[in-house]
Design an enzyme around this catalytic site. Structure first.
Site, PDB file in Angstrom:
ATOM      1  CG  HIS A  69      -2.042  -0.984   1.098  1.00 46.34           C
ATOM      2  ND1 HIS A  69      -2.610  -1.613   2.177  1.00 46.34           N
ATOM      3  CD2 HIS A  69      -2.714  -1.436   0.004  1.00 46.34           C
ATOM      4  CE1 HIS A  69      -3.585  -2.411   1.750  1.00 46.34           C
ATOM      5  NE2 HIS A  69      -3.656  -2.328   0.440  1.00 46.34           N
ATOM      6  CD  GLU A  72      -0.428   0.734   4.389  1.00 42.07           C
ATOM      7  OE1 GLU A  72       0.318  -0.259   4.480  1.00 42.07           O
ATOM      8  OE2 GLU A  72      -1.668   0.633   4.282  1.00 42.07           O
ATOM      9  NE  ARG A 127      -6.466   0.348   0.417  1.00 43.98           N
ATOM     10  CZ  ARG A 127      -6.450  -0.314   1.577  1.00 43.98           C
ATOM     11  NH1 ARG A 127      -5.901   0.224   2.622  1.00 43.98           N
ATOM     12  NH2 ARG A 127      -6.982  -1.500   1.677  1.00 43.98           N
ATOM     13  CE1 TYR A 248     -10.181  -4.227   7.357  1.00 45.42           C
ATOM     14  CE2 TYR A 248     -10.791  -2.716   9.102  1.00 45.42           C
ATOM     15  CZ  TYR A 248     -10.055  -3.000   7.984  1.00 45.42           C
ATOM     16  OH  TYR A 248      -9.173  -2.069   7.507  1.00 45.42           O
ATOM     17  CD  GLU A 270      -2.280  -3.035   9.046  1.00 45.44           C
ATOM     18  OE1 GLU A 270      -1.742  -1.921   8.826  1.00 45.44           O
ATOM     19  OE2 GLU A 270      -3.026  -3.605   8.247  1.00 45.44           O
TER      20      GLU A 270
END
Lengths: 309, 94
Positions: A69, A72, A127, A248, A270
């Protein structure tokens, strides 16, 4: 920078600067590091992977990627730091030395080069990839929804304008397909670690189903050890667990595919920030982020080495 | 370059499943041009969303109308981006 010693690891860099760094590192350590081109992006940029190897033929290997992504930025910056760290520690640090004497490490620092270049030139918040979708004016596919693992199920969008658009078909993105081909052709990758930001999580499969992964118990223990090691440096607290339980439902994600390919030690990070800067982590935090993440990576890599399968 | 002047990032706290669903409805309102940095998942799990300046009032009114708590995580995205660029330029110049 005239060498990787004078390279500034505490600032963000453009794609060109990172690619120059890669060349410099390879030139400085030709016996340890080589550069492999695994493909070209949608816009024609080369996709590079660094290979750290002390010899052998198709040794068991560990894959690490950063920056799938593009926005990031702390992940690509950490990838640069990891590359340098490996070259510094081989022959000095017993853990790193032992890992590299037995396994190869592949590191893809800029996994989405088109997107990354776009974040530097036009839209810092980009992204996705930069591929065009016929029949839509919207551009790009979420490369972490484009893998052939629960592809197109809940947890991804069929809307090309969405930031989680899964693409027309699995592996439609050349940035994804290049890794898929590489992993399949290699055939001996034992750990696969995909690094994202932010929200301080260490996750393992699955994301597309609530069915527990067959190796969940072991993965959970490894994750626990890794986040403990990470926290030992600056006290940064991580949560850990399966993707679907911890954040999720997300279908078509990288490590779900790698796990289904038989790569047991499949994890996704993350990195730092729990709600202050998000994707805009100040450059002053690059090195601390990379340092603490490295401890978790070492834990996973060491476990991979000592638990062959 | 895309301009992010006046964009805010809100950290939304959905207290129950109904509030999570309400925030999820925002995702479908394309005209608001919201960018979910952390999507709605479950009660108690923070939701971060970048809101363009023209949509800020509508989003805040929506949240307040449904009793959904939020705080401003980033006051002005462009200010942070300017600082980031200045820092990169300074290092290059050096």
């Amino acid at each position: 920078a005239t060498s990787t010693d004078t390279f500034n690891y505490a600032t963000y860099h453009t794609l060109e600067e990172i690619y120059d760094f890669i060349d410099q590192l390879v030139a400085e350590h030709p016996q340890l590091v080589s550069k492999i081109q695994i493909g070209n992006t949608y816009e024609g940029r080369p996709i590079y992977v660094l290979k750290f190897s002390t010899g052998g033929n198709n040794r068991p290997a560990i894959w690490i990627d950063t920056g799938i992504h593009s926005r990031e930025w702390v992940t690509q910056a950490s990838g640069v730091w990891f590359a340098k760290k490996i070259t510094e520690d081989y022959g000095q640090d017993p853990t790193v030395t032992s890992i590299l004497d037995n396994l190869d490490v592949f590191l893809e620092i800029v996994t989405n080069p088109d997107g990354f270049a776009f974040t530097h030139s036009q839209n810092r918040m980009w992204r996705k990839t930069r591929s065009r979708t016929s029949g839509s004016f919207c551009i790009g596919v979420d490369p972490n929804r484009n893998w052939d693992a629960g592809f197109g199920k809940a947890g991804a969008s069929s809307n090309p304008c969405s930031d989680t658009y899964h693409g027309k078909t699995a592996n439609s993105e050349v940035e994804v397909k290049s890794i898929v081909d590489f992993v399949k052709n290699h055939g001996n990758i034992k750990a696969f670690i995909s690094i994202h930001s932010y929200s301080q999580l260490l996750l393992y499969p699955y994301g597309y189903t609530s069915e527990p992964a067959p190796d969940q118990k072991e993965l959970h223990q490894v994750a626990k050890s890794a986040v403990t090691a990470l926290a030992s440096l600056y006290g940064t607290k991580y949560q850990y667990g399966s993707i679907i339980d911890t954040i999720y439902q997300a279908s078509g994600s990288t490590v779900d595919w790698t796990y289904n390919q038989g790569i047991k030690y499949s994890f996704t990070f993350e990195l730092r920030d729990t709600g202050r800067y998000g994707f805009l982590l100040p450059a002053s935090q690059i090195i601390p982020t990379a340092q603490e993440t490295w401890l978790a990576l070492l834990t996973i890599m060491e476990h991979t080495q000592t638990h062959p399968y | 370059s895309e301009d992010f002047v006046g964009h805010q990032v809100l950290r939304i706290s959905a207290a129950n499943e109904a509030q999570v669903q309400k925030v999820a409805e925002l995702q479908d309102l394309e005209h608001l041009q919201l960018d979910f940095w952390r999507g709605p998942a479950r009660p108690g799990s923070p939701i971060d969303v970048r809101v363009p300046f023209p949509s800020i009032q509508a989003v805040k009114i929506f949240l307040e109308a449904h009793g959904i708590g939020y705080e401003i995580m980033i006051e002005d995205v462009q200010t942070l981006l300017d600082e980031e660029q200045e820092q990169m330029s300074a290092f290059r110049a050096r």
